[in-house]
Design a protein around this motif. Structure first.
Motif, PDB file in Angstrom:
ATOM      1  N   GLU A 179     -24.423 -15.360   2.646  1.00  0.00           N
ATOM      2  CA  GLU A 179     -23.557 -14.214   2.287  1.00  0.00           C
ATOM      3  C   GLU A 179     -23.216 -13.338   3.492  1.00  0.00           C
ATOM      4  OE1 GLU A 179     -22.246 -13.132  -0.721  1.00  0.00           O
ATOM      5  OE2 GLU A 179     -23.118 -14.671  -2.003  1.00  0.00           O
ATOM      6  N   ALA A 180     -23.163 -13.941   4.671  1.00  0.00           N
ATOM      7  CA  ALA A 180     -22.841 -13.148   5.864  1.00  0.00           C
ATOM      8  C   ALA A 180     -21.357 -12.758   5.839  1.00  0.00           C
ATOM      9  CB  ALA A 180     -23.143 -13.942   7.127  1.00  0.00           C
ATOM     10  N   PRO A 181     -21.048 -11.487   6.104  1.00  0.00           N
ATOM     11  CA  PRO A 181     -19.633 -11.079   6.157  1.00  0.00           C
ATOM     12  C   PRO A 181     -18.825 -11.900   7.167  1.00  0.00           C
ATOM     13  CG  PRO A 181     -21.033  -9.138   6.120  1.00  0.00           C
ATOM     14  CD  PRO A 181     -21.951 -10.330   6.251  1.00  0.00           C
ATOM     15  N   SER A 182     -19.513 -12.430   8.197  1.00  0.00           N
ATOM     16  CA  SER A 182     -18.793 -13.214   9.218  1.00  0.00           C
ATOM     17  C   SER A 182     -18.070 -14.416   8.607  1.00  0.00           C
ATOM     18  CB  SER A 182     -19.769 -13.702  10.289  1.00  0.00           C
ATOM     19  OG  SER A 182     -20.714 -14.599   9.731  1.00  0.00           O
ATOM     20  N   ILE A 183     -18.591 -14.945   7.499  1.00  0.00           N
ATOM     21  CA  ILE A 183     -17.965 -16.125   6.875  1.00  0.00           C
ATOM     22  C   ILE A 183     -16.573 -15.735   6.354  1.00  0.00           C
ATOM     23  CG2 ILE A 183     -18.172 -17.903   5.070  1.00  0.00           C
ATOM     24  CD1 ILE A 183     -21.246 -17.323   5.115  1.00  0.00           C
ATOM     25  N   THR A 184     -16.528 -14.622   5.602  1.00  0.00           N
ATOM     26  CA  THR A 184     -15.248 -14.148   5.051  1.00  0.00           C
ATOM     27  C   THR A 184     -14.279 -13.833   6.196  1.00  0.00           C
ATOM     28  OG1 THR A 184     -16.582 -13.050   3.372  1.00  0.00           O
ATOM     29  CG2 THR A 184     -14.255 -12.458   3.445  1.00  0.00           C
ATOM     30  N   ILE A 185     -14.800 -13.202   7.249  1.00  0.00           N
ATOM     31  CA  ILE A 185     -13.929 -12.798   8.359  1.00  0.00           C
ATOM     32  C   ILE A 185     -13.381 -14.024   9.091  1.00  0.00           C
ATOM     33  CG2 ILE A 185     -13.891 -11.579  10.591  1.00  0.00           C
ATOM     34  CD1 ILE A 185     -15.994  -9.645   9.322  1.00  0.00           C
ATOM     35  N   VAL A 245     -28.499 -16.423  17.870  1.00  0.00           N
ATOM     36  CA  VAL A 245     -29.331 -17.460  17.230  1.00  0.00           C
ATOM     37  C   VAL A 245     -28.719 -18.167  16.016  1.00  0.00           C
ATOM     38  CG1 VAL A 245     -31.548 -16.451  17.970  1.00  0.00           C
ATOM     39  CG2 VAL A 245     -30.634 -15.824  15.759  1.00  0.00           C
ATOM     40  N   ALA A 246     -27.633 -17.633  15.449  1.00  0.00           N
ATOM     41  CA  ALA A 246     -27.196 -18.164  14.145  1.00  0.00           C
ATOM     42  C   ALA A 246     -26.096 -19.225  14.206  1.00  0.00           C
ATOM     43  CB  ALA A 246     -26.757 -17.012  13.251  1.00  0.00           C
ATOM     44  N   ALA A 247     -25.683 -19.643  15.427  1.00  0.00           N
ATOM     45  CA  ALA A 247     -24.532 -20.548  15.513  1.00  0.00           C
ATOM     46  C   ALA A 247     -24.764 -21.866  14.761  1.00  0.00           C
ATOM     47  CB  ALA A 247     -24.189 -20.811  16.969  1.00  0.00           C
ATOM     48  N   ASP A 248     -25.960 -22.440  14.882  1.00  0.00           N
ATOM     49  CA  ASP A 248     -26.211 -23.729  14.213  1.00  0.00           C
ATOM     50  C   ASP A 248     -26.097 -23.594  12.701  1.00  0.00           C
ATOM     51  OD1 ASP A 248     -26.527 -24.953  16.581  1.00  0.00           O
ATOM     52  OD2 ASP A 248     -28.735 -24.987  16.547  1.00  0.00           O
ATOM     53  N   ASN A 249     -26.679 -22.545  12.165  1.00  0.00           N
ATOM     54  CA  ASN A 249     -26.580 -22.327  10.720  1.00  0.00           C
ATOM     55  C   ASN A 249     -25.148 -22.015  10.303  1.00  0.00           C
ATOM     56  OD1 ASN A 249     -29.244 -22.841  10.264  1.00  0.00           O
ATOM     57  ND2 ASN A 249     -29.869 -20.696  10.226  1.00  0.00           N
ATOM     58  N   ALA A 250     -24.434 -21.296  11.174  1.00  0.00           N
ATOM     59  CA  ALA A 250     -23.042 -20.945  10.853  1.00  0.00           C
ATOM     60  C   ALA A 250     -22.183 -22.197  10.782  1.00  0.00           C
ATOM     61  CB  ALA A 250     -22.498 -19.985  11.910  1.00  0.00           C
ATOM     62  N   ARG A 251     -22.451 -23.130  11.714  1.00  0.00           N
ATOM     63  CA  ARG A 251     -21.665 -24.361  11.762  1.00  0.00           C
ATOM     64  C   ARG A 251     -21.783 -25.135  10.447  1.00  0.00           C
ATOM     65  NH1 ARG A 251     -22.992 -26.067  16.638  1.00  0.00           N
ATOM     66  NH2 ARG A 251     -21.138 -25.640  17.829  1.00  0.00           N
ATOM     67  N   LYS A 252     -22.960 -25.074   9.841  1.00  0.00           N
ATOM     68  CA  LYS A 252     -23.171 -25.786   8.561  1.00  0.00           C
ATOM     69  C   LYS A 252     -22.306 -25.188   7.443  1.00  0.00           C
ATOM     70  CE  LYS A 252     -28.005 -26.555   9.684  1.00  0.00           C
ATOM     71  NZ  LYS A 252     -29.245 -25.801   9.546  1.00  0.00           N
ATOM     72  N   ILE A 253     -21.947 -23.929   7.577  1.00  0.00           N
ATOM     73  CA  ILE A 253     -21.171 -23.282   6.507  1.00  0.00           C
ATOM     74  C   ILE A 253     -19.689 -23.209   6.864  1.00  0.00           C
ATOM     75  CG2 ILE A 253     -20.867 -21.122   5.207  1.00  0.00           C
ATOM     76  CD1 ILE A 253     -23.854 -20.585   5.661  1.00  0.00           C
ATOM     77  N   ILE A 254     -19.410 -22.729   8.072  1.00  0.00           N
ATOM     78  CA  ILE A 254     -17.999 -22.519   8.450  1.00  0.00           C
ATOM     79  C   ILE A 254     -17.396 -23.803   9.021  1.00  0.00           C
ATOM     80  CG2 ILE A 254     -16.426 -21.067   9.809  1.00  0.00           C
ATOM     81  CD1 ILE A 254     -18.717 -18.965   9.935  1.00  0.00           C
ATOM     82  N   GLY A 255     -18.246 -24.663   9.591  1.00  0.00           N
ATOM     83  CA  GLY A 255     -17.772 -25.930  10.147  1.00  0.00           C
ATOM     84  C   GLY A 255     -17.117 -25.742  11.500  1.00  0.00           C
ATOM     85  N   ASP A 256     -16.289 -26.720  11.885  1.00  0.00           N
ATOM     86  CA  ASP A 256     -15.699 -26.684  13.219  1.00  0.00           C
ATOM     87  C   ASP A 256     -14.284 -26.112  13.223  1.00  0.00           C
ATOM     88  OD1 ASP A 256     -17.917 -27.512  14.687  1.00  0.00           O
ATOM     89  OD2 ASP A 256     -17.615 -29.582  13.996  1.00  0.00           O
TER      90      ASP A 256
END
Ligand code: UGA
Length: 434
Positions: A326-332, A349-360
């Protein structure tokens, strides 16, 4: 005391480590073998300050063990703490699959007089039904305590060792007394309540804090219109001890695995009783709108962001964690992509986890410098210390346009004004353009 903990997420691990610190003999159980192997080597599956250090210390001292063999650990413990996840189900209610599995595992192995402590956040009434389920399966009466968790990610260890209160919900005096004893060395206030009140305290507290955030965010939006400064307003409000200054930091909305899920679950519980809570529905709506606040500011500034390089500094839902739930960065990020922007993000530190959600769909930079070079604008989305300490004067020289949208109000006015060439758009405060 010999204690078993089911679940090795934030709550289970922090509790396990801290109970080890105060001298208990703790065994943490998880079904994931790989995770258990790593934990036994002192490697934490999550990023949490102090956690790995205390993991190693307690493992070395022989007070902390990790295992997949739940049968033995449950059978040999005086206290079994349940800290499994209760994620949000499709209908907004908490999904109790893991909790039910834990109850079955406990029932199959529990010895009489063992105390079951439910730490997982569960809908009101769940502790009673879990007690009934375990008793039904094991065939004898058990002792159960509801013990909600109030730790924050990013300061989970600190919050456990220095809790403002420990809530113990039980109608069995001997059980609550034993759990009081277990926690006694923490030397923090302990309150004993009914099971239902303990369950309710957790939801009511989280929903209140979420509402406090949405409230200050709405005030921030109005401050922008009337020309006031939300930080001054929050400080003035917070001096009134009836209000308090905590959780009055305006920004781009709350995220994480707790507030969004718990507010929804509380509304859902109320609905089951035919009760509507419009206040909490508004809290959620305000939070959704707040997440797109920086996008609106960017559109207002540029009219069109198509083809522009927009940098997101910070992906995690808050600093000191790699959690992207639920990170606001996803919506943004997704909003910017939809508008045709070229999005580059950096997070410590969160880039790897972000990639799993936002992708490339977005690029992940290795450093702040790499991210901001040639940028049309920078959006500060998570208030990591490294961003707060940035030399703005230097950073803007690397950008194509020195435009900053600060979703977390990271900088004092003097620091921004020290840049001779900058456009700075904070939340709830007048922009600085020079
Ligand atoms: C929250 C509660 O604070 C804990 O007490 C509770 O135990 C936990 O949920 C849980 O239920 O397990 P957490 O989600 O880890 O903890 O993080 P917080 O520090 O509360 O922050 C939540 C969100 O609110 C973050 O996105 C943060 O950026 C935002 N926030 C917080 C604001 O926007 N403004 C503030 O003033 C404070």
């Amino acid at each position: 005391m010999k204690i078993a903990i089911l679940g090795t997420g934030y709550v289970g691990l922090s509790t396990g480590v801290c109970l080890g610190v105060i001298g208990h003999d703790v065994t943490c159980i998880d079904i994931n073998e790989q995770k258990i192997k790593q934990l036994n080597r002192g490697i934490s599956p999550i990023y949490e300050p102090e956690l790995e250090k205390l993991l190693t210390e307690n493992i070395d001292a022989g007070r902390l063990h990790f295992t997949t063999a739940h049968q033995k650990a449950i059978a040999e413990s005086e206290v079994i703490i349940v800290a499994v996840g209760t994620p949000q189900g499709d209908d907004g209610a908490a999904d109790l699959t893991y909790l039910h599995q834990a109850a079955k595992d406990i029932a199959a192995n529990i010895k009489e007089n063992t105390i079951v402590v439910i730490k997982s956040t569960v809908p009101i009434g769940t502790n009673d039904s879990i007690k009934a389920l375990i008793e039904d399966l094991c065939g004898f009466p058990i002792k159960l305590v509801s013990n909600p968790e109030f730790l924050r990610q990013g300061s989970a260890i600190y919050d456990t060792l220095h809790a403002e209160r420990i809530v113990i919900g039980s109608d069995q005096q001997d059980a609550s007394e034993k759990i009081c004893k277990m926690y006694e060395p923490f030397n923090v206030p302990i309150m004993i309540t009914s099971i239902r009140s303990a369950e309710m305290i957790k939801y009511a507290a989280n929903a209140f804090l979420a509402t406090k955030i949405s409230y200050i965010n709405e005030m921030a939006n109005l401050c922008e219109m009337v020309g006031a400064n939300v930080e001054e307003v929050a400080m003035g409000m917070g001096k009134d001890h009836r209000i308090g200054s905590a959780f009055l930091q305006a920004g781009i909305g709350y995220g994480g695995s707790c507030f969004p899920k718990d507010v929804k679950a509380l509304v859902h519980t109320a609905g089951k009783y035919g009760f509507d809570i419009p206040l909490l529905k508004e809290t959620m709506k305000v939070n959704e709108n707040q997440r797109v606040r920086l996008l609106k500011k960017a559109l207002h500034r540029f009219r069109d962001v198509n083809g522009r390089k927009i940098v997101i500094l910070g992906l995690a839902f808050k600093p000191e964690t790699d959690d992207m739930r639920e990170a606001p960065s996803i919506t943004i990020a997704e909003g910017l992509i939809k508008l045709g922007a070229e999005v580059v993000a950096y997070d410590p530190v969160a880039a790897d986890n972000a990639r799993k959600i936002i992708g490339d769909k977005i690029k992940y930079a290795e450093s702040i410098d790499e991210a901001v070079t040639g940028a049309d604008a920078v959006m500060i989305v998570t208030e990591w210390k490294v961003f707060k300490e940035l030399e703005l004067k230097e950073m803007v020289t690397k950008m194509k346009h020195p435009i900053i949208f600060d979703g977390r109000n990271c900088y004092l006015e003097e620091k921004v004004r020290a840049c001779k060439n900058i456009e700075y758009y904070p939340i709830g405060k007048p922009p600085i353009i020079q």
